[in-house]
Each structure stands twice: as structure tokens, then as C-alpha cells.
Design an enzyme around this catalytic site. Structure first.
Site, PDB file in Angstrom:
ATOM      1  N   HIS A 244      34.498  43.933  50.999  1.00 51.25           N
ATOM      2  CA  HIS A 244      35.305  44.060  49.577  1.00 51.25           C
ATOM      3  C   HIS A 244      34.856  45.240  48.752  1.00 51.25           C
ATOM      4  O   HIS A 244      35.815  45.172  48.698  1.00 51.25           O
ATOM      5  CB  HIS A 244      33.895  42.598  48.800  1.00 51.25           C
ATOM      6  CG  HIS A 244      34.636  41.776  47.885  1.00 51.25           C
ATOM      7  ND1 HIS A 244      36.399  42.069  47.362  1.00 51.25           N
ATOM      8  CD2 HIS A 244      34.739  40.559  47.555  1.00 51.25           C
ATOM      9  CE1 HIS A 244      36.693  41.443  46.291  1.00 51.25           C
ATOM     10  NE2 HIS A 244      35.525  40.672  46.782  1.00 51.25           N
ATOM     11  N   ASP A 248      40.728  42.781  49.844  1.00 56.40           N
ATOM     12  CA  ASP A 248      41.036  41.776  48.555  1.00 56.40           C
ATOM     13  C   ASP A 248      40.404  40.869  48.892  1.00 56.40           C
ATOM     14  O   ASP A 248      41.654  40.336  50.210  1.00 56.40           O
ATOM     15  CB  ASP A 248      41.975  42.294  46.932  1.00 56.40           C
ATOM     16  CG  ASP A 248      43.023  42.287  47.606  1.00 56.40           C
ATOM     17  OD1 ASP A 248      43.411  41.827  48.336  1.00 56.40           O
ATOM     18  OD2 ASP A 248      43.398  43.351  47.291  1.00 56.40           O
TER      19      ASP A 248
END
Ligand code: CAO
Length: 273
Positions: A244, A248
Site C-alpha cells: 500500500h 492504491d
């Protein structure tokens, strides 16, 4: 008007295998210590590092009915062929990765650079004689589904014999774990650093799925109950974990949608290869 009911209910193949278990024993057993070494020790290191990376998991269900039919037909016409679902899925991943190259990338240990990898070297988690290993199929973007199948069978045989080479085990750029070959619906896969994404495939199961576009006239208006037409479909759940820091959720979801489209329309997959 609603479609006529089928003359007989669809047959559901019994897929639960017989499991051989050790008979229970009442004899007392002493505790046993075992040093953690070899592949297991390597797993301690890689998994601990991976867990320090902020990651998310995204899941969806793919309708594999068309692919199940296609594979069945292929196997019927070529009795000796050993072709599981994975070669199709691996090829489809490569085609989808062309559109989302950031998912076929490495991030350095300080997270200062992203390297977009030129080759799609797709790793497959394998339950081998030596434990969990992830050999990879090199340059999937250049291979046909048949070639991928041959390479997968080669790696599986070497894994069974405990003979995978360093070359087979290094250089992967994106990974898949087909836990569904053993069983289970969902699994949260753990990243294989420096890769940024990994997918876990659940078992393909026949399920009753409501039709997308329902005939409104068949719904009851006098109660909260809804009636709809349904079909039996072969469904597979897929879960993606991604780094992350650089990936995304929207990118992962769009990639997953592209893969879902290819697997639900296997002729498109064959046309593109
Ligand atoms: N759903 C339903 N059926 C599946 C399936 C799935 N997701 N995946 C495989 N199958 C079927 C195959 O089609 C094959 O059926 P046929 O005999 O009718 O052809 C049968 O199950 C056996 O498949 P396979 O295991 O030989 O082949 P594969 O290419 O699908 O998988 C491999 C190869 C090496 C990935 C797999 O054997 C394996 O080791 N999986 C475990 C992965 C694992 O441990 N992941 C966890 C990692 S984290 O600890």
C-alpha cells in the site's frame, strides 16, 4: 415471460475427497523440539520482512463457467493433456499486467525507487516436498497457454522431487497462490518482497447465482420476499494483497476487473495471446 424450468435439476459433481486420517490414540506423547532450519528458516525471514510492509487485501468473485467448459472440451479432445486452470489464469494475469505495469514492479528496501520489470516472471506458490516454495515461469508475456502449462508441469515435477533450481526460484516479478487446488474459498496472501502484488485463488465451486437482469414482473410486490431467476455457475474467489506504500486500491481493483473480464471471456484471452 419467464424461461421454462429445466427438465431435471443440474447435477452437482461430488468434489469432497476422502481424507485419510491417523486413527486417534490415547497413548501419552512426550513434547518434541525441532530446530527451525532450511526452507522453514528462509520462510521466517521473508514472511517477517513482508509483514512489516503496509499492505491491503482486495477480494472479488470471478465466474469461471466458460473457462471450465473450455478446459473440459480441451481435455475431451486431447485425452493425454495435463492442463489445469492455472495456465489460463497465468496468461490472463500477464495480459492484464500489460495494462497495469506498476503491479509487475519491485520496490527497493528503503522504498525510494520503483522498478517496472520488463518481463512477466509469474511465481506460483507450490506445496513441495521441501515446504512452501515459489518458483516462477519466466517471460509469460512471450509464452502460449500450452507453453505455460508445460513449464508449470516441469516446475511441479521438480518441486515434487525437491529439485527446483536457484534460477527457477529467483527473479519472480508477480505471484499467485492457488490454494484452491487444495481447498478453501478465501486466503489472504502475504507479499513476496520486493514484488508489490500477489493473488490467492480459491477453489472453483458450483453455486446458484441470481441472473443479473431480473424480470421485474416475477418479483412479489406484496411482500419483502424477492423472487428471481437463478443459474448454477462455477465461481472462484480471488484475493489480492498489495504494497500500500505504492499501490492504491483503485489500481488493484481495475487490474482485477481486467483479469475477471479475460477469465469470464476466455475467447478474448485466446485471441490476445
Ligand atoms: N479450483 C478447483 N479445482 C482446481 C483448482 C481450483 N482453484 N486448482 C486446481 N484445481 C484442479 C485442477 O484442475 C486439477 O483437476 P484435474 O485433475 O481434473 O485436472 C486438480 O485440481 C489438481 O490440480 P494441480 O494441483 O495438479 O494443478 P494446479 O496447476 O492447479 O496447481 C500447484 C499446481 C503446484 C500450484 C498446486 O498443486 C499447489 O501446490 N497448490 C498449493 C499452493 C499453496 O500451498 N499455497 C499456499 C501458499 S501460502 O502458505
Amino acid at each position: 415471460s419467464s424461461p421454462p424450468p429445466p427438465s431435471s435439476p443440474p447435477t452437482v459433481k461430488e468434489t469432497t475427497p476422502t481424507i485419510k486420517l491417523q486413527p486417534p490414540s490415547t497413548t501419552p506423547v512426550a513434547d518434541r523440539n525441532e530446530p527451525i532450519k532450511g526452507i522453514r528458516k528462509a520462510m521466517v525471514k521473508t514472511m517477517t520482512q513482508a509483514n512489516s510492509v503496509p499492505h491491503f487485501t482486495y477480494s472479488d468473485e470471478y465466474d469461471m463457467t466458460q473457462l471450465v467448459k473450455l478446459r473440459k472440451q480441451l481435455k475431451k479432445e486431447n485425452k493425454d493433456i495435463k492442463m489445469s486452470y492455472l495456465p489460463f489464469i497465468i496468461k490472463a494475469c500477464s495480459q492484464a499486467l500489460h495494462n497495469y505495469p506498476i503491479l509487475n514492479a519491485y520496490v527497493d528496501s528503503k522504498c525510494e525507487n520503483i522498478t517496472y520489470k520488463g518481463s512477466h516472471n509469474i511465481g506460483i506458490a507450490m506445496d513441495t516436498k521441501d515446504g512452501l516454495l515459489v518458483p516462477n515461469i519466466k517471460n509469460v508475456q512471450q509464452l502460449s497457454i500450452n507453453q505455460i502449462s508445460n513449464e508449470l508441469n516441469r516446475l511441479q515435477q521438480l518441486g515434487k522431487a525437491g529439485k527446483l533450481s536457484t534460477d527457477d526460484l529467483t527473479g519472480g516479478t508477480f505471484s499467485l497462490s492457488n490454494i484452491g487446488a487444495i481447498g478453501g474459498t478465501y486466503a489472504v496472501p502475504v507479499l513476496l518482497l520486493p514484488e508489490v502484488a500477489i493473488g490467492a485463488l480459491g477453489k472453483i465451486v458450483r453455486r446458484v447465482v441470481p441472473d443479473e437482469e431480473d424480470d421485474e414482473s416475477s418479483s412479489s410486490s406484496s411482500s419483502d420476499d424477492e423472487y428471481c431467476s437463478c443459474r448454477v455457475r462455477s465461481m472462484m474467489s480471488v484475493s489480492w494483497s498489495a504494497d500500500h506504500r505504492v499501490i492504491d486500491g483503485a489500481t488493484m481493483a481495475r487490474f482485477s476487473n481486467a483479469l475477471k473480464y479475460l477469465l469470464e471471456n476466455p475467447l478474448q484471452l485466446l485471441l490476445n495471446q
